[in-house]
Design an enzyme around this catalytic site. Structure first.
Site, PDB file in Angstrom:
ATOM      1  CD  GLU A  49       9.725   4.070  -5.745  1.00 56.15           C
ATOM      2  OE1 GLU A  49       8.897   4.078  -4.813  1.00 56.15           O
ATOM      3  OE2 GLU A  49      10.656   3.251  -5.807  1.00 56.15           O
ATOM      4  CG  ASP A 102      11.771  -0.061  -7.954  1.00 57.28           C
ATOM      5  OD1 ASP A 102      10.692   0.504  -7.746  1.00 57.28           O
ATOM      6  OD2 ASP A 102      12.129  -1.104  -7.379  1.00 57.28           O
TER       7      ASP A 102
END
Length: 639
Positions: free
Chosen positions: A366, A316
């Site tokens: 990401e 993330d």
């Protein structure tokens, strides 16, 4: 009888090497030493507890085993290190505990164990003693055959929040073991190849969706024990489903029992408050210049592979890690640049070590900027991930699909621009949870038009996504047309499957996954232009595009998309070979809620179109997509 608050303890005279490696930043399996572990040396046995608190004045262990007495279990600093340890007898599995840390200032802090394997269920904040070893795995076949060449294989990912996929009466979520039955059966039935789980590391607040972690080594106890989670992964593997975990190495929660100001000073975070404070998310950033943080995070990534057999990590907020000023602050490195040099080196080392140990895993970034070579190998100057989320494709495509079709002709480049960079990285096409929250509307509700138009647009979007180069990811609920935004505290609206259009969309996604698994043209050459060729990309006036996807044997799938509600009968499509082209799949079939009753085939003629020697004329449905393929027995002509 000895009272539990008079529990016996002793100190170990080893651990200096482990402490040295931890402080060096190279202790990549630190979870085998840090935290709570059964310990035996000669006749002495108990549970060893080890914690990092470098600037603490004193550290005490307190828990069920000493009736939470504050002073009875003083820990001893391992010589020459910032680690504290103690071995305690008469400790039982599931005993709760914390570290009582006295800072240099005299401040007293009660901290959960950063390396705990198990934790109390919110609102409890304690760690729990847990024997992580001994699970009886049944996934040897999967682990032996796990595909290292997934770049040229079908990858269709179902993104899931375990808290809200389904709930029982009283808003009670399913347990890991219940999900091992319900969720696994469902995902297999729907034809997905992987499940991606939103962060399951222990976290205090449901509304953070798991992205603000307190227990990096503890699967959240909301759904059961660590071995219950192992059972879920094992059942996925026995059903040929890979498991990807969301992983959050950029920042952590400020909650007082977590990593924040662990020893009374900034420990896991930077001593520079401007770099430590993450104002955007109200969290604290990891400090990658500290070797101990590297040992902690790299160990954590390996831990999920070692003990839980996971098949990949989706990392993330990589952009936030790469850029010092991504959160809006004017922070510069020592050379005056924006780049976080220590984070870049951490990422490269992480990927190098992970792929050395687990070459078949997926490390997915990401990353939302134009940082070059994110998914390229280290020896090619890349960051070493093997996938990157294609945020550009997602943003452009959703903005385009949200437009009233009458205006789409003015934004045609939103459909075609992605092919300018489609193979610059190894991409996953994400329609994730982030796109169906915070007032963005659900995927179905984003679509313009009346009720049936919304479904037609959504089917068109999905069929375009599955034809576009890149792996696929769809957030739960998107497969049957969840109408309201996702809310983490409620289960999905499964009752919508009682309605005809939702049921038909559900079947459509299932059949699309099945076709994707079987049709090599859609995945076999997925990382280069050898697997893609435009037929028509300039018909902005009618909002139509067409292209071919090509497999290794040069078989071709003709993919045609009409992004307006105007039917186009007798529409010309140039092809390279003569013969009969059959419709393999169409979003407009009646079984999926469309209007096409009979699937047609089209015979090519010598009429030239799109700089090709032959052409077919198709009945292109409104807001519809078609895949066509040349019948094998009819293949003649040149290329």
């Amino acid at each position: 009888m000895t009272e539990r608050n008079e529990v016996q303890y002793f100190y170990i005279d080893d651990g200096e090497l482990d402490a040295y490696l931890f402080h060096e930043g190279t202790f990549y399996r630190a979870y085998e030493f840090m935290g709570a572990h059964p310990y035996k040396k000669g006749r002495k046995k108990g549970h060893r507890f080890v914690v990092w608190a470098p600037r603490a004045r004193e550290v005490y262990l307190t828990g069920d085993f000493n009736e939470w007495h504050e002073w009875s279990l003083p820990m001893e600093r391992i010589p020459g290190s910032g680690l504290w340890s103690i071995v305690v007898q008469d400790v039982q599995e599931y005993d709760k505990y914390k570290y009582r840390i006295i800072a240099e200032t005299g401040e007293v802090r009660y901290k959960a164990d950063p390396f705990a394997f198990h934790a109390g269920t919110r609102p409890e904040t304690d760690s729990k003693v847990y024997d992580i070893k001994g699970f009886n795995w049944q996934d040897k076949k999967w682990m032996r055959s796990r595909n290292e060449n997934h770049h040229n294989s079908p990858v269709s990912i179902y993104e899931v929040s375990l808290l809200s996929w389904k709930q029982k009466e009283g808003a009670i979520p399913y347990s890991y073991r219940e999900l091992a039955d319900e969720l696994v059966r469902y995902v297999k039935k729907m034809g997905y190849t992987h499940i991606e789980l939103m962060p399951i590391a222990e976290h205090p607040l449901d509304a953070s969706w798991g992205y603000q972690v307190t227990g990096y080594f503890a699967p959240t106890s909301r759904f059961g024990t660590p071995k219950d989670f192992m059972y879920l992964v094992d059942q996925c593997h026995q059903n040929d489903i890979g498991v990807i975990l969301d992983w959050v190495p950029a920042h952590f929660t400020r909650d007082d029992h977590g990593l924040a100001r662990f020893d009374g000073t900034y420990c896991f975070e930077s001593l520079d408050r401007n770099r430590a404070e993450n104002d955007q998310w109200g969290t604290l950033n990891f400090d990658y210049s500290k070797p101990e943080v590297l040992s902690f995070l790299i160990s954590n990534a390996l831990y999920w592979h070692d003990y839980y057999h996971i098949d990949g990590l989706r990392i993330d907020a990589v952009a936030y890690m790469l850029y010092l000023d991504f959160g809006g602050k004017d922070i510069r490195n020592q050379y005056g640049g924006r780049e976080n040099i220590e984070a870049i080196e951490f990422i490269k080392r992480l990927n190098s070590i992970i792929f050395e140990k687990y070459p078949g895993t997926m490390m997915i970034a990401e990353e939302s900027t134009a940082w070059p070579k994110v998914s390229h190998p280290l020896d090619e100057g890349g960051l070493g991930f093997n996938y990157k989320w294609n945020m550009g494709w997602m943003n452009d495509t959703l903005k385009y699909m949200e437009l009233d079709p009458i205006y789409r002709k003015d934004h045609h480049q939103a459909l075609t621009f992605s092919m300018m960079y489609a193979f610059s990285e190894r991409f996953i096409l994400p329609l994730s949870h982030d796109e169906v929250v915070h007032g963005k509307k659900s995927l179905l509700d984003k679509m313009p038009g009346f009720y049936e138009d919304k479904f037609a647009n959504l089917r068109l979007l999905y069929q375009y996504m599955y034809a576009h180069p890149g792996k696929k990811l769809l957030f739960m609920g998107g497969e049957f047309g969840q109408f309201i935004e996702w809310r983490e505290y409620e289960g999905l609206d499964w009752h919508l499957l009682d309605y005809d259009m939702h049921q038909k969309l559900h079947k459509y996604v299932k059949d699309l996954n099945k076709l994707y698994m079987e049709e090599k043209c859609l995945f076999e050459v997925d990382t280069s232009y050898d697997g893609f060729q435009w037929i028509e990309h300039q018909n902005w006036q009618e909002s139509i595009i067409s292209f071919e996807r090509i497999d290794k044997e040069d078989n071709r799938l003709v993919c045609i998309f009409n992004f307006t509600p105007v039917p186009r009968p007798n529409y010309p499509i140039g092809v390279l070979e003569s013969g009969t082209y059959r419709t393999v799949f169409t979003s407009d079939h009646q079984r999926y809620g469309g209007n096409t009753k009979r699937i047609k085939s089209y015979k090519a003629t010598d009429e030239k179109f799109h700089d090709r020697p032959y052409s077919i004329r198709v009945e292109l449905p409104p807001l519809g997509a078609m895949y066509l393929k040349l019948k094998e027995e009819k293949r003649t002509g040149g290329k």
